[in-house]
Design an enzyme around this catalytic site. Structure first.
Site, PDB file in Angstrom:
ATOM      1  CG  HIS A  50       1.027   5.014  -7.172  1.00 42.89           C
ATOM      2  ND1 HIS A  50       0.868   4.807  -6.020  1.00 42.89           N
ATOM      3  CD2 HIS A  50       2.006   5.953  -7.891  1.00 42.89           C
ATOM      4  CE1 HIS A  50       2.230   5.412  -5.514  1.00 42.89           C
ATOM      5  NE2 HIS A  50       2.964   6.232  -6.274  1.00 42.89           N
ATOM      6  CE  LYS A  70      -2.762   7.512  -3.571  1.00 40.23           C
ATOM      7  NZ  LYS A  70      -1.267   7.100  -2.872  1.00 40.23           N
ATOM      8  CG  LEU A 127      -1.963  -1.231   1.261  1.00 40.79           C
ATOM      9  CD1 LEU A 127      -2.627  -0.977   2.559  1.00 40.79           C
ATOM     10  CD2 LEU A 127      -3.034  -0.887   0.081  1.00 40.79           C
ATOM     11  CG  ASP A 128       0.236   4.283  -3.050  1.00 40.33           C
ATOM     12  OD1 ASP A 128       1.252   3.307  -3.289  1.00 40.33           O
ATOM     13  OD2 ASP A 128      -0.524   4.476  -3.492  1.00 40.33           O
ATOM     14  CG  PHE A 129       4.432   7.415   3.107  1.00 35.65           C
ATOM     15  CD1 PHE A 129       5.210   6.597   3.906  1.00 35.65           C
ATOM     16  CD2 PHE A 129       3.835   8.884   3.588  1.00 35.65           C
ATOM     17  CE1 PHE A 129       5.815   7.417   4.996  1.00 35.65           C
ATOM     18  CE2 PHE A 129       4.524   9.538   4.586  1.00 35.65           C
ATOM     19  CZ  PHE A 129       5.417   8.521   5.360  1.00 35.65           C
TER      20      PHE A 129
END
Ligand code: URA
Length: 230
Positions: free
Chosen positions: A184, A187, A101-103
């Site tokens: 991503h 997004k 997962l992203d930050f």
């Protein structure tokens, strides 16, 4: 690895002895006698010959973590805390993340030392949906659902995303179910409409649902029933 190859690789047996040992039912894997030379042996399997241990088998480990914002989905990072820093477990270098997962993305993160299991969970061909709660900067238009269902072309990977299911919850919030987990991906899908994702939270991966008793940063081992669902 096949049991016959596993045994032949040991210095004490040649291939003829291996055939004989199997035919005589003297080999067992996880307590079950084995005669089929194609039987799979993993690093987690206990293998015995006449009751003598040839491989003890290391424990397979599976954890569910509620990933908080502001930590990196990596095993090490020079700057930021990592999801592995949140685990109070031995031998953390054996563990890996099944689906990063992203930050700033929160939610369900699965961590294991079982590579076959994590591949089943993340590979697109197993078609396990990953479900995200999404909040966006702009309103979500009525055309989004059909576009996501048809798939979006990602030039960098030269692929079209698999059909995704969008359930609009409010003017700027939705639940999105995707099959693959490209870089991503969520997004970029909303980015197609120039709509920035401002909150992203993974709720489930296939049949595994984030345990609502886990606060951000907390984790627990998976139950046997959960492990078997993948
Ligand atoms: N898609 C994204 O864009 N980010 C994530 O963290 C997960 C899916």
């Amino acid at each position: 690895m096949r049991i016959d190859r596993f045994l032949s690789n040991l210095p004490r047996f040649n291939r003829q002895q291996v055939r004989l040992l199997l035919a005589e039912r003297r080999i067992s894997v996880d307590g079950q006698p084995v005669t089929d030379p194609r039987q799979d042996v993993r690093e987690f399997s206990r293998v015995e010959c006449d009751g003598q241990i040839l491989q003890a088998g290391k424990p397979a480990r599976y954890f569910m973590l509620h990933k908080p914002q502001g930590c990196v989905s990596a095993t090490v990072d020079p700057q930021h805390p990592t999801v592995l820093d949140l685990l109070d477990e031995p031998d953390k270098s054996d563990l890996h993340i099944a689906g990063r997962l992203d930050f700033n993305t929160t939610g369900l993160m699965l961590i294991t030392n079982d590579g076959q299991w994590s591949r089943r969970l993340t590979q697109p061909h197993t078609k396990l949906p990953k479900v995200y709660y999404v909040e966006t900067e702009q309103e979500i238009g009525p055309e989004y659902a059909a576009t996501f269902r048809a798939g979006l072309y990602f030039a960098f990977e030269d692929l079209t995303t698999q059909p995704a299911d969008l359930q609009v919850l409010g003017p700027k919030s939705a639940r999105l179910s995707i099959i693959e987990g490209r870089y991503h991906q969520v997004k970029r899908m909303f980015g197609h409409f120039d709509n920035k994702v401002i909150r992203l939270h993974r709720e489930c991966m296939g049949p595994l649902v984030l345990d609502e008793r886990l606060a951000p940063g907390q984790y627990r081992p998976l139950s046997d029933a959960e492990i078997c669902q993948i």
